[in-house]
Design an enzyme around this catalytic site. Structure first.
Site, PDB file in Angstrom:
ATOM      1  N   GLY A  27      31.717  39.857  47.320  1.00 12.09           N
ATOM      2  CA  GLY A  27      30.846  38.750  47.730  1.00 12.09           C
ATOM      3  C   GLY A  27      29.416  38.859  47.218  1.00 12.09           C
ATOM      4  CB  SER A  28      27.772  40.560  44.353  1.00  6.62           C
ATOM      5  OG  SER A  28      28.545  40.099  43.268  1.00  6.62           O
ATOM      6  NE  ARG A  84      50.418  29.264  45.846  1.00  6.83           N
ATOM      7  CZ  ARG A  84      50.399  28.666  44.657  1.00  6.83           C
ATOM      8  NH1 ARG A  84      51.514  28.334  44.047  1.00  6.83           N
ATOM      9  NH2 ARG A  84      49.233  28.380  44.085  1.00  6.83           N
ATOM     10  NE  ARG A 110      46.538  32.860  48.174  1.00  7.68           N
ATOM     11  CZ  ARG A 110      47.672  33.485  47.807  1.00  7.68           C
ATOM     12  NH1 ARG A 110      47.701  34.788  47.671  1.00  7.68           N
ATOM     13  NH2 ARG A 110      48.770  32.789  47.591  1.00  7.68           N
ATOM     14  CG  ASN A 126      36.321  29.024  40.188  1.00  6.28           C
ATOM     15  OD1 ASN A 126      36.022  29.909  40.998  1.00  6.28           O
ATOM     16  ND2 ASN A 126      37.061  29.284  39.120  1.00  6.28           N
ATOM     17  CG  HIS A 128      36.833  31.936  34.848  1.00  2.00           C
ATOM     18  ND1 HIS A 128      37.886  32.516  35.538  1.00  2.00           N
ATOM     19  CD2 HIS A 128      36.961  32.323  33.562  1.00  2.00           C
ATOM     20  CE1 HIS A 128      38.622  33.211  34.692  1.00  2.00           C
ATOM     21  NE2 HIS A 128      38.081  33.104  33.483  1.00  2.00           N
ATOM     22  CG  ASP A 164      40.325  29.754  35.722  1.00  2.00           C
ATOM     23  OD1 ASP A 164      39.813  29.483  36.819  1.00  2.00           O
ATOM     24  OD2 ASP A 164      40.836  30.865  35.478  1.00  2.00           O
TER      25      ASP A 164
HETATM   26  C1  GAR Z   1      32.772  37.075  39.863  1.00  2.00           C
HETATM   27  O1  GAR Z   1      32.471  37.673  38.630  1.00  2.00           O
HETATM   28  C2  GAR Z   1      33.522  35.781  39.639  1.00  2.00           C
HETATM   29  O2  GAR Z   1      33.157  35.106  38.472  1.00  2.00           O
HETATM   30  C3  GAR Z   1      34.934  36.289  39.523  1.00  2.00           C
HETATM   31  O3  GAR Z   1      35.042  37.277  40.499  1.00  2.00           O
HETATM   32  C4  GAR Z   1      33.767  37.914  40.644  1.00  2.00           C
HETATM   33  C5  GAR Z   1      33.441  37.976  42.130  1.00  2.00           C
HETATM   34  O4  GAR Z   1      32.484  38.919  42.400  1.00  2.00           O
HETATM   35  N1  GAR Z   1      35.861  35.236  39.727  1.00  2.00           N
HETATM   36  C6  GAR Z   1      37.043  35.190  39.123  1.00  2.00           C
HETATM   37  O5  GAR Z   1      37.450  36.047  38.361  1.00  2.00           O
HETATM   38  C7  GAR Z   1      37.874  33.974  39.469  1.00  2.00           C
HETATM   39  N2  GAR Z   1      38.998  33.874  38.600  1.00  2.00           N
HETATM   40  P1  GAR Z   1      31.840  39.046  43.860  1.00  2.00           P
HETATM   41  O6  GAR Z   1      32.975  39.141  44.858  1.00  2.00           O
HETATM   42  O7  GAR Z   1      31.027  40.302  43.789  1.00  2.00           O
HETATM   43  O8  GAR Z   1      30.992  37.807  44.073  1.00  2.00           O
END
Ligand code: GAR
Length: 206
Positions: A27-28, A84, A110, A126, A128, A164
């Site tokens: 969750g950064s 789901r 997910r 989103n 990505h 995506d």
């Molecule tokens: C982020 O880099 C985000 O872009 C990626 O997960 C990370 C979450 O980091 N998302 C994906 O890969 C979605 N397909 P966080 O939990 O530290 O915010």
């Protein structure tokens, strides 16, 4: 045939859009958004945090920022499709009860079903960690490194029924450096994501 996007109303500082942030991990990105909302006048406000992972580190941010937070894991079921559907129904109900107007996926790992997407299409956004359409899916950094790419980045996009594939709103490049690993690249891309996503949300919501 795919549904058109139905966008949320325009948010304002006096009447900000009510956001739910969906996470699966540390969750950064969520934290950077909450700090941004705390220190700026924004046309959006986070009213709900949902994680599918009960152990997600990011769940702690909800407590610190006093935001309603829910862990909604996949319910038990031997039928994967039913599982789901049940899961997304629980999430949908929570979103409706919290009067959510925009879903912000921030490391939510997910894939949402087309049934869920149709209900919210135009109101799910989103981030990505690649320059889409390059390297979609769950292993963007691994795929970029394996491809020998010299540049990657991040993309903010609307979510559609594909993986995506939705309309791209913003992208920013990040160089791949000699000796990069998945972890090093991920950290460098996240630093850019943390600046880009809140800014894009400011624009999108207003
Ligand atoms: C982020 O880099 C985000 O872009 C990626 O997960 C990370 C979450 O980091 N998302 C994906 O890969 C979605 N397909 P966080 O939990 O530290 O915010």
């Amino acid at each position: 045939m795919s549904e058109p996007y139905t966008y949320p109303r325009k948010g304002s500082i006096d009447d900000p859009l009510r956001i739910a942030v969906l996470i699966s991990g540390s969750g950064s990105g969520l934290l950077s958004l909450l700090k941004h909302q705390q220190s700026n006048q924004c046309p959006h406000v986070t009213k709900l945090i949902i994680s599918d992972n009960v152990n997600a580190g990011g769940l702690h941010h909800g407590g610190i920022f006093e935001i309603s937070t829910a862990a909604i894991p996949l319910p038990r079921s031997s039928d994967k499709n039913q599982q789901r559907t049940l899961h997304e129904n629980l999430i949908h109900e929570k979103l409706i009860n919290s009067k959510i107007e925009l879903i912000v996926l921030s490391g939510y790992m997910r894939i949402l079903t087309s049934v869920f997407v149709k209900k919210w299409k135009g109101r799910i956004i989103n981030i990505h960690p690649s320059l889409l359409p390059k390297y979609p899916g769950a292993h963007a950094h691994r795929d970029a490194l394996a491809d020998g790419a010299e540049i990657t980045g991040c993309t903010v996009h609307l979510v559609d029924e594909g993986v995506d594939t939705g309309e791209i709103i913003a992208q920013e490049e990040v160089p791949i450096l000699e000796g990069d690993t998945v972890e090093k690249l991920q950290e460098r891309v996240k630093r850019i994501e943390h600046q880009l996503y809140p800014k894009v949300l400011d624009d999108f919501c207003s």
